[in-house]
Design a protein around this motif. Sequence first.
Motif, mmCIF file in Angstrom:
data_model
loop_
_atom_site.group_PDB
_atom_site.id
_atom_site.type_symbol
_atom_site.label_atom_id
_atom_site.label_comp_id
_atom_site.label_asym_id
_atom_site.label_seq_id
_atom_site.Cartn_x
_atom_site.Cartn_y
_atom_site.Cartn_z
ATOM 1 N N LYS A 82 90.980 46.258 27.608
ATOM 2 C CA LYS A 82 92.108 45.656 26.888
ATOM 3 C C LYS A 82 91.732 44.282 26.350
ATOM 4 O O LYS A 82 92.086 43.922 25.218
ATOM 5 N N LEU A 95 92.172 53.801 26.787
ATOM 6 C CA LEU A 95 91.550 53.186 27.960
ATOM 7 C C LEU A 95 91.947 53.922 29.236
ATOM 8 O O LEU A 95 91.128 54.087 30.151
ATOM 9 N N ALA A 97 99.208 49.733 19.785
ATOM 10 C CA ALA A 97 98.903 49.100 21.072
ATOM 11 C C ALA A 97 98.987 50.131 22.195
ATOM 12 O O ALA A 97 98.137 50.169 23.096
ATOM 13 N N GLN A 105 90.117 48.823 33.432
ATOM 14 C CA GLN A 105 90.756 49.005 32.129
ATOM 15 C C GLN A 105 91.096 47.673 31.475
ATOM 16 O O GLN A 105 91.138 47.574 30.246
ATOM 17 N N ASP A 106 91.364 46.680 32.299
ATOM 18 C CA ASP A 106 91.751 45.380 31.749
ATOM 19 C C ASP A 106 90.629 44.770 30.912
ATOM 20 O O ASP A 106 90.893 44.049 29.949
ATOM 21 N N ALA A 135 89.671 44.750 23.366
ATOM 22 C CA ALA A 135 90.500 45.178 22.233
ATOM 23 C C ALA A 135 91.276 43.997 21.653
ATOM 24 O O ALA A 135 91.363 43.831 20.432
ATOM 25 N N LEU A 136 91.850 43.187 22.534
ATOM 26 C CA LEU A 136 92.596 42.012 22.070
ATOM 27 C C LEU A 136 91.704 41.078 21.264
ATOM 28 O O LEU A 136 92.088 40.569 20.206
ATOM 29 N N GLY A 167 95.972 51.531 24.734
ATOM 30 C CA GLY A 167 96.130 51.655 26.181
ATOM 31 C C GLY A 167 95.896 53.072 26.662
ATOM 32 O O GLY A 167 95.278 53.289 27.714
ATOM 33 N N GLU A 193 99.379 54.602 29.086
ATOM 34 C CA GLU A 193 98.349 54.490 30.114
ATOM 35 C C GLU A 193 98.908 54.513 31.527
ATOM 36 O O GLU A 193 98.184 54.813 32.474
#
Lengths: 415, 225
Positions: free
Chosen positions: A375, B202, B195, A371-372, A378-379, B199, A349
């Motif tokens: 993430k 995204l 992972a 984007q965070d 997703a986490l 990323g 990314e």
Amino acid sequence: MRPLTSISRSYVCSLCCLLLTLVLIPSSNNIAFAQADIPDTAAPILPAPATSLVASDHKYDDGDHIDLSWVPSIDDQVMKGTVTGYRLYRITDDSTPVKLAEFAAGTNRYQDNAVRLGRAYVYYLETIAPTGTALSVRTAPLRTEREWINFDRKYLFLIAFIIAGSVIYFIETARRGKKLFIRKIAGLEAVDEAIGRATEMGRPILFIPGIQDMDNVQTVAGITILGRVARVVADYDTKINMPVSRSLVMTAARETIKTAYMAAGRPDAYNDDMVRYVTDEQFGYVAAVDGIMVREKPATCFYLGAFFAESLIIAETGNSVGAIQIAGTAMPAQLPFFVAACDFTLIGEELFAASAYLSGEPKQLGSLKGQDIGKGLALLMILIGTLAATLSAAYDIEFMTNLLNTLTSVFQTNR
Amino acid sequence: MKRTVPLFITFFVGTLLIVSVFLPPVQSMGENFTLFFDIIAVFAFFLGGGNLVRIHLDKVSRRKKDWGYSLVTLFGFFLVLASGLFKIGNAGGIAASVTASGSWFQTIFERVMNPLSSTMYALLAFYVASASYRAFRAKNREATILLIAAFVILLGRTPFGTMITAWIPDSLSALQVPNMAIWIMSSPNLAGQRAIMIGIGLGVVSMSLRVLLGIERTYLGEDKG
């Protein structure tokens, strides 16, 4: 009892052979006679037809697909080779049957992609064998329907909405002046220094945007970074060399560099030959790039885009001429090679973040912040999924099993 | 206007492609736009080919350094171009397939291009060795971990790795080198790769939105939105 002498044994053996011969002759005659009972003009045994042929409207489409399935002939199932194949026929609006497709033995499904709305379709199968053919029962007439929304992808839509919404939200937030934290990316911090090194050494900069065309988002990312790099190059009055493997990339790159030079107030320094087309052939391109490196000895090399097997060949050649190398790609299989061979590597990314990062512009940086949220989502899903899978497997908890199945269905996007 | 129209086209086509994922009636339009790109790319070949010829002709005419290589490039370019366009050597004439057996185009491809490409690809083995030599050094903690992992995987892929740990009992089979290599590849490595791929996904979304909304315009030759 006295033992038999050799003469006596021979006599006994001969007698036994004679008796055996006499017995077999009537048996042979019986076999011949039995064969004569079978008439030569027996009717051939036809194969059993395929059964349970079902035609159904494909879900969530524009009414242009019909799914067909059937149970293969019992002869096909029991003995291999007795059935050689199948032929599928279609009748459209009570017209003449038309052969639609042929299949090998053992096939049991097919999708008809040449379907139109409003028409009635009937299908039947012909089972083919060396001894003849057999027809299946016809399906009932079927008319397909248009479906406006693919509800199988509702979860995908929700996830996309959340991620895209968060990106847009943070873009607007940054536009309003809120300060956002962005972590340092070492490879990007080194860009100016790398260009400065080339300037001081009086040697050119080599920029490789990967080997894919403009329809690959990695190439677009590479071109956007090129814009930032070219602006600095123009300011520093450094030479840049960009061999490309796609014509459209050449066009886009030229426009990008030209604009950068104009923005720097140096339109006179721009030259179309800064960007040149080499070849579409992968290893031909690699050979050309390696040759350029060896001859011109660039001080700095950028590899930013989509790469395949050529990544390490290029990077090692750059290393051999003593260049600073900054690489970035979103191809997981090539990342280890770049990490091993280059001074800095933008991992995954980071390639897409590079342009926004280098621009320093708030609304560009806002998109990175968005984007965070993705993430974080997703986490969270990974943690919940791991917990559900573990408890389901270890303790057979029904709730966890159901939760795991739900998560699996949510993230199945190949429908 | 020079920028507005491309930006509008970008927004329209991009939005349509997104919508086509969820609305079946629009799906075929999305597929068509993908096909349109291929058509445009074909026309762009003329630009690339023309650029190639111009640059190398200039080098030859001015007798620049290494101009002989340019001469070879031009010869190869025109030879293959003529072979393909006019089906030279094809038994079936110009109407036959360009890759028909015996054609010059197919012969050049099979006897020149393929061996040369394989030669370049074979260099990878040596470059892997040289890159590994530099990468797998215990310069710090992370590099040490990398070195150990690489060593285990390297041994695990060879019969020697099996031989040196065959004495380990089945109850401790996880400590056998081949099994350790499999574990490294299937657990830590795979987890890390996934992972990274999350990323990447995204990142693609973020960048696509910037392009779609006109915030990122560098690819159009404009500095910023």
